[in-house]
Design a protein around this motif. Structure first.
Motif: not given
Length: 265
Positions: A142, A145, A148, A187
């Motif tokens: 997580k 991600k 990103v 997220i």
């Protein structure tokens, strides 16, 4: 605490006092300046392997290119050089993207862990100062991600010229705080709540960031330059107190139970 409850608290938040949060940040900085310095140094140390990964392909292709240029004079070799240049550009782009994402994930994970340490110091709780909390098995994926997504949002805001990035810097800072204290949310929920909190308290948060960042910079320079490493964490503390005043924290016993569970991994 689920996302619906957090959103409700954000929407119903009362006005915040600039002076109170600023003074609270100063008092907390006296307790966590060492931890802030450690976080910064860890960020620099962890960046070294990433930089090496970037430079190894550069050196390799530079060496190959130098050999090709020195030994090629006919048209076929020129064609080979052109193909090599295209491959090199593609590899450089991939490596550069990897570096940005990796640096973002490392910085985000360390900063989120720093906020958890701030909570321990602020509330005078007993707990482990775990700087790698968000690099452990439950949250590593997580963190990457979210790194990103963080990079993508910042890049998009930058492409839209100057004003969007000024706006986005506040919600982006709250994304890290929301993640620090609600790592079990998805997220998309973390990003949305970060923007909700940033929109709701944008003006006071931006003002606190500017004033605290300027004060940290001036104080750091007065400490012969190296002090910038010591005072840099001060600029991150107002976001913690805005979150604390607006959202607050879960039941303390439940939070400590989570910390103890994850510290065993």
């Amino acid at each position: 605490m689920n996302s619906t409850e957090i959103k409700s608290r954000i929407e119903n938040a009362s006005a915040l006092d600039f002076g109170t949060i600023f003074n609270q940040s100063i008092e907390l900085f006296k307790k966590v300046w060492v931890q802030g310095l450690v976080t910064l140094l860890l960020n620099m140390v962890l960046a070294i392997p990433v930089i090496m990964v970037v430079y190894i392909p550069l050196l390799f292709f530079g060496f190959i290119s130098a050999l090709t240029v020195s030994s090629s004079y006919d048209s076929y070799d020129s064609y080979g050089q052109s193909g090599m240049s295209v491959i090199m550009v593609v590899v450089l782009v991939i490596v550069y993207v990897f570096m940005i994402v990796a640096m973002s994930a490392i910085g985000l994970g360390l900063k989120a862990a720093f906020y958890r340490i701030c909570k321990l110091k602020d509330l005078e709780q007993m707990g482990r100062e775990d700087y790698f909390y968000f690099f452990k098995k439950p949250y590593l994926g997580k963190t990457i991600k979210l790194g990103v997504a963080f990079t993508g949002i910042a890049f998009l805001a930058t492409l839209l010229c100057f004003l969007p990035i000024i706006y986005a810097v506040v919600p982006l800072s709250f994304i890290v705080v929301v993640y620090a204290f609600n790592p079990d949310l998805s997220i998309s929920e973390i990003i949305k709540l970060g923007f909700d909190l940033g929109n709701k308290k944008w003006l006071i948060s931006f003002g606190l960031m500017i004033v605290s960042g300027f004060l940290a910079m001036v104080t750091g320079f007065l400490m012969c330059g190296f002090g910038l490493y010591v005072t840099s964490s001060f600029g991150q503390l107002p976001a913690y107190f805005v979150y604390k005043e607006v959202v607050g924290f879960d039941d303390e016993n439940e939070q400590m139970r989570r910390i103890e569970q994850l510290s065993t991994f």
